[in-house]
Design an enzyme around this catalytic site. Structure first.
Site, short mmCIF file in Angstrom:
data_model
loop_
_atom_site.label_atom_id
_atom_site.label_comp_id
_atom_site.label_asym_id
_atom_site.label_seq_id
_atom_site.Cartn_x
_atom_site.Cartn_y
_atom_site.Cartn_z
N ASP A 848 0.81 -1.21 0.00
CA ASP A 848 0.00 0.00 0.00
C ASP A 848 0.85 1.27 0.00
OD1 ASP A 848 -2.69 1.30 0.54
OD2 ASP A 848 -1.59 1.97 2.33
N GLU A 916 1.28 -0.34 -4.96
CA GLU A 916 0.34 0.72 -5.30
C GLU A 916 1.07 2.05 -5.24
OE1 GLU A 916 -3.76 2.70 -3.57
OE2 GLU A 916 -1.94 2.61 -2.37
#
Ligand SMILES: [Ca+2]
Ligand SMILES: [Ca+2]
Ligand SMILES: [Ca+2]
Ligand SMILES: [Ca+2]
Length: 1199
Positions: A848, A916
């Site tokens: 993330d 990401e």
């Protein structure tokens, strides 16, 4: 039969960045007086031939090329078809930097002749229809220029401020303390101490080249006067040197470090040049010069005077040199496109070649004229850089591409670099250090022109030339090549120039309809669609014979140009899609009539035009076609081969990663919250759909302030979702079904409830520096955060902790303190988290928010973006100190090592990492691995182009552009991936229209590499209906007035399993309301065999991909617009060809498409109802928003 239009994708990516547009009211009327009959001006399709005067032709035998020498050779230039020449500097100069140090802008250096000689050159050139462009060197003068002498001797006089002077200290030992840390392009400080003025002056280049001070209006005027003088003299334009360095930051701020590895503190690359190049004022200066040119043109009713700029910079900045994006100011007529120099290396493959061209086209606005620079006096010669065997093909490509072709003298005869020793050399940078001369010198590409095989290659009459003549001149020289009919570089070049001058000057409209396509790993096809004619270039870049099928839209193609000694000759006629090419063979074809089936009667008129030889060839070819038709009939149609599963190390490269949002997937216990047992119950759905990998949004212990992205225990499951045992059960079940399970790894921050944070607050030993702490600053007695950094969720990124009496940093919510990755203990602790889950049995991680991992250790304020004044607005800050710091990539590489070590030690299937990172495409690529290709990072980093580049009502061009943006940037060793949607963006059906759901799923399924599907997209779910009161998205519910615009709850409503209450998601009250659309849109309704539903189509796609395995990652396609609203994407694997046709418009479309096979059949049913699997597909016929995937069958070639 419809004409095919392949539209170039155009994006104006350049933003204005606060460029001062105060002069926009002075825009000079455009002089449209000089276009030819076809609407183009003299320069727009011209070949610009660069002469390096010192090495071109020496007329008086002093060893130095000169103006009279150029005059002698004007007939040669005219005979070659050259219509524009630009001369490297011929002005008065001490020649410290080969004439780029000018001591008098108004006079010719005696090395080259006199002003009278120049007068004669311009006049004689004009007589022959050749334009003369001078080199304008505006950034600096020589230190021998009178202006500089006056500036030194009289600081308060007229010229005192003509240069960039700053106070600096010189101590008794002679050591100077520089005004700031700026570095020169040539290395070392950009400052030089002057003993007379007792001050330092700036030189971005050599110390003998002091920078002019463009903040002084008198300098601006003086340089405009130089332009005006030469315009009046009669020259046709200017090549503007090193424009990127014109302006410097007026506050002389230190430049930040680039953190580039392996660069020493003395080298130019040590700093990030945010204050010395491409300053906003630079562009305005260029626009002012353009005004000077246009004013002259207008006042004198003369032909257009042109300006071309040299700036090795990013493509967005390059576009700003052309003008402002809104068209209110014009700059250079063209800014040199150096992609062939900077992006392409020896041994390039197709993808690199195509992206070199596409990188330009996806960025250049349609109204600008493109240009192609293969080489110049600052870069190794083409024959040396790429190999002599590629010279012809590359010359052909640059002549074939739309716009200006730039040729450096000697490239037309394929000259290679000369041989120069350090002692013989002159390049000022290089001769400073003979140890690196061979790597750094530019003398090699500057040796004298090779005219013939006489002494000194005919450069002069025998005296020692300033640089030695290359010893290759006996073989490589103009005289040997300039023999009528000889298969030489020069003769081919001449025919290219003639063809460009004639053909492309008369069919200029729609020139920007262009596609670059790979037809095998080494063979490239470029299609150029003009109004009536289609031109195709096919280039075998390999050293072996290649038999290939090119994209062929029917009918016949005439060979218009052919490289020497290939299989094809000018005048040959080609009537099918198969070509046999010799090594490095390159041909240009023109479609002689459009498809309608091969008909002799139809073709005959062309036969008369093309002559008897072609007719003979045509008849031979007819026989071949006839045979191949028979052959086709005799061959059973077997369809494409199913391939076995690839090696497990590559399982992820072809996988579909299905993102499950656990909270909304399936609730097993009636508490309204989806959970792990719910996922277990529904695993058979994944299996039924054909999905083999799934990633779960966070399911770890969390106070749920940010939907699980605030983790209080990395090693445990949140009770909302179940237990560690449940997760183990899920893993086992998934393994049983052959489904890989990926967890979400959230490394940037923990929850403030994590024990690490509690211990850090208490300054417990070993945890003091786990987070980013700082005392803050006291201003006027008030405590303030340490700097101006802002949180992603708005407001300061710092929160004061009363217990520890310090601020801590949080990129996101205050409850999400950032971990301190400068602390090696933190790095190790997080690697342990990875190891823990690897041992647990998971197959990888989605990582993330990776760009935020590191912060500047000095906690420096972030600068404002140009033109932005609100330092409390996150979007106004340039996040150079909180985002994408160089250390970030290295950490990702370290995480990768943890995974690889596990895989290796345990000899198991690859454990994958996907990252990401919403960031620029260049930075995204760094997450994959380092530039050198020696270190791996993420297996893939999410490609968001379909999210960021497509909006409702998108056109074919938008898709083509989005795909090319990605493919032209990704190095071939990496695996592509395609993300249509996720839990942070509106659902595809809502965002891009439910009528496009199937076509878009088909598109992502056929593109090379990984496909990512967000749960629910397989049944075309739309956004749910959520009120602010019902919402949970922490950013959005803070302000109900903007909830509808900001909330991400809409795309997070429960999965729609069936038409029952709560769509079968829960027996209780769902945490977010189930969409009212679930009555119609649900899995059960779509899961009936044979019905044309979203889900059944999705299943067919999974099946299609499974069968496609093996070479699926190889990119063998370019997206093409085949008509107004139809996209074509072709994939070729071995001998199979698959084509997606997707009509993004509302109207039915018919016509043709690019094909190489005789026949096609539907391999994935249609998204509409017109076709089903196995149906034949002949001519293109698609209703609005319909898409099909075809498979070529039978033999290729003709129809
Ligand atoms: Ca001379
Ligand atoms: Ca400057
Ligand atoms: Ca539950
Ligand atoms: Ca961080």
């Amino acid at each position: 039969m419809a004409i095919l239009f392949i539209l170039l994708s155009v994006v104006v990516a350049a933003s204005v960045h606060g460029v001062n547009a105060k002069h926009s009211e002075n825009v000079v009327p455009h002089t449209a007086t000089r276009e030819n009959d076809f609407g183009i001006e003299w320069w727009e399709n011209a070949v610009f031939y660069q002469i390096y005067p010192r090495s071109f032709k020496d007329s008086n035998n002093d060893g130095i090329g000169d103006l009279k020498g150029i005059i002698e050779k004007l007939d040669f230039l005219a005979d070659t078809g050259i219509t524009a020449v630009w001369l490297s500097p011929i002005f008065k100069s001490p020649q410290v930097d080969q004439g780029y140090d000018i001591s008098d802008y108004y006079d010719v250096d005696e090395d080259y002749g006199t002003l009278e000689d120049l007068r004669e050159l311009v006049d004689e050139a004009h007589k022959r229809g050749i334009k003369i462009i001078l080199d304008f060197v505006p950034n600096h003068t020589s230190n021998q220029h009178q202006w500089f002498k006056d500036s030194v001797s009289d600081p308060t006089g007229d010229y005192g401020d003509f240069y960039v002077w700053k106070d600096c200290e010189k101590d008794d030992d002679g050591k100077v303390t520089w005004p700031n840390n700026w570095l020169s392009f040539f290395g070392g400080s950009a400052w030089q101490y002057n003993e007379v003025r007792k001050q330092c002056y700036l030189h971005q280049f050599a110390p003998a080249q002091p920078d002019l001070n463009y903040n002084n209006d008198k300098v601006v005027e003086a340089m405009k006067d130089v332009l005006k003088f030469w315009l009046k003299f009669g020259v046709d334009g200017f090549r503007c040197d090193a424009v990127l360095a014109l302006f410097e930051d007026p506050e002389f701020k230190d430049e930040p470090r680039s953190n580039t590895r392996g660069v020493t503190a003395n080298e130019y690359g040590y700093l990030d040049h945010i204050y010395t190049v491409d300053q906003p004022q630079t562009f305005d200066m260029i626009y002012q010069w353009r005004d000077v040119l246009d004013e002259f043109t207008y006042a004198n009713k003369s032909e257009t005077k042109i300006m071309m700029t040299e700036a090795y910079t990013g493509v967005e900045k390059t576009m700003l040199y052309y003008g402002l994006p809104d068209g209110s100011r014009k700059g250079a007529h063209f800014a040199f496109n150096f992609n062939f120099i900077t992006s392409l290396k020896k041994g390039f493959n197709f993808r690199e070649f195509a992206s070199t061209i596409e990188k330009w086209f996806v960025n250049v606005p349609k109204e600008y004229t493109s240009n192609w620079v293969l080489g110049n006096h600052d870069n190794r010669r083409v024959a040396t850089r790429f190999g002599p065997e590629l010279v012809d093909g590359l010359n052909m490509v640059s002549a074939f591409l739309p716009g200006v072709m730039v040729t450096y003298n000697g490239e037309e005869i394929g000259m290679e670099d000369g041989q120069v020793t350090c002692e013989e050399g002159y390049d000022p940078q290089a001769i400073k250090d003979c140890a690196t001369f061979n790597e750094t010198s530019r003398d090699f590409e500057r040796t004298p022109y090779q005219w013939d095989n006489s002494t000194n290659a005919g450069f002069n009459d025998g005296s020692q030339p300033w640089l030695p003549v290359s010893d290759k001149y006996k073989e490589v020289n103009l005289a040997a090549q300039n023999v009528a009919g000889a298969p030489s570089h020069y003769n081919l070049y001449k025919s290219l120039v003639a063809y460009k001058n004639e053909t492309f000057a008369t069919d200029f409209s729609n020139l920007d309809n262009l596609a670059v396509i790979e037809i095998s790993m080494r063979v490239v096809q470029i299609i150029r669609q003009a109004t009536y004619d289609q031109y195709i270039l096919v280039f075998n870049t390999a050293d072996g014979n290649e038999t290939v099928r090119f994209y062929y839209s029917g009918g016949y193609y005439n060979v218009e140009l052919a490289s020497n000694e290939g299989n094809y000759k000018v005048g040959d006629l080609i009537g099918n899609s198969t070509l046999s090419l010799k090594p490095y063979e390159c041909i240009v074809l023109r479609q002689v009539y459009l498809a309608g089936g091969p008909s002799v009667a139809y073709a005959l008129p062309y036969m008369f035009l093309l002559g008897l030889g072609a007719l003979m060839r045509f008849l031979n070819m007819k026989v071949l076609i006839f045979c191949s038709v028979l052959f086709t009939v005799g061959v059973a149609i077997t369809g494409y081969q199913l391939k076995g599963d690839g090696p497990n190390s590559d399982w992820w490269k072809t996988a579909v990663f299905y993102q499950i949002y656990p909270r909304s997937f399936m609730d097993s216990d009636g508490d309204g919250i989806g959970d792990i047992q719910g996922i277990i119950q529904k695993l058979h759905h994944l299996q039924d759909a054909g999905i083999t990998a799934t990633w779960l949004s966070p399911i770890f212990s969390s106070p749920q302030v940010d939907q699980g992205y605030d983790i209080s225990d990395y090693r445990n499951v949140d009770p909302d979702y179940g237990t560690l045992e449940d997760l183990k059960q899920l893993l086992d079940k998934a393994k049983e079904l052959g489904i890989k399970l990926i967890l979400d790894f959230v490394p940037n921050h923990t929850s403030d409830q994590h024990e690490w944070f509690k211990k850090s607050v208490a300054k417990e030993e070993g945890y003091e520096d786990f987070y980013v702490w700082h005392d803050g600053n006291v201003v006027n007695g008030t405590r303030q955060p340490p700097n101006n950094w802002l949180s992603e969720f708005q407001g300061p990124a710092w929160t004061f902790n009363e217990d520890r009496q310090q601020y801590y940093y949080h990129e996101f919510a205050p409850q999400q303190p950032d971990l301190n990755y400068a602390n090696p203990v933190v790095v190790e602790a997080m690697k342990d988290v990875l190891r823990y889950w690897l041992d647990f049995g998971v197959d990888g991680f989605r990582v993330d928010a990776v760009p935020h991992l590191f912060e500047d250790p000095e906690l420096r304020d972030e600068p404002l973006i140009d033109g932005c004044t609100d330092a409390t607005n996150k979007n106004c800050l340039d996040h150079i100190y909180t985002k994408g710091l160089p250390e970030t990539y290295d950490l990702i590489y370290q995480f990768r090592d943890v995974l690889d070590n596990f895989t290796e030690t345990n000899n198991v299937d690859t454990r994958v990492m996907m990252t990401e990172a919403y960031d620029s495409i260049e930075k995204q690529m760094l997450y994959y691995g380092n530039v050198e290709g020696t270190t791996n990072g993420a297996h893939f980093t999410f490609n968001f182009v379909f999210i960021s580049n497509l909006q409702r009502g998108f056109q074919v061009e938008d898709i083509v552009d989005a795909i090319k943006t990605w493919l032209s940037n990704i190095p071939t060793r990496f695996t592509s991936n395609w993300v249509l949607g996720n839990h942070d963006n509106h659902r595809v059906a809502t965002r891009l229209g439910k009528e496009n759901v199937d076509g878009l799923n088909m598109l992502t399924a056929i593109l090379p590499g990984v496909m990512v599907t967000y749960n629910g997209e397989e049944i075309g779910m739309e956004d749910g209906e959520v009120t602010c009161e019902q919402g949970h998205d922490p950013q959005a519910i803070k302000d109900c007035s903007t909830f509808d615009q900001t909330s991400r709850d809409f795309e997070r409503t429960p999965f729609q399993w069936d038409g029952s209450t709560n769509a079968g998601f829960t027996n209780g009250t769902p945490w977010l309301p189930v969409s009212t659309k679930s009555v119609e849109v649900n899995l059960a309704a779509q899961d009936s065999e044979g019905e044309p539903t979203h889900y059944n189509l999705y299943k067919e796609l999974m099946e299609f991909r499974k069968n496609f395995q093996g070479d699926f990652t190889v990119d063998t396609s370019s997206p093409i617009k085949v008509n107004e609203t139809v996209l074509q994407v072709t994939r070729r694997v071995d001998n199979d060809e698959f084509i997606l046709l997707f009509n993004v418009g509302d109207e039915e479309q018919s016509g043709d498409f690019y094909r190489t096979f005789a026949r096609y059949e539907i391999v994935v049913g249609s998204s509409g109802v017109s076709y089903k699997k196995g149906d034949p597909f002949e001519d293109l016929k698609l209703s609005g928003h319909e898409a099909v995937i075809l498979h070529g069958i039978g033999s290729n070639g003709g129809r």
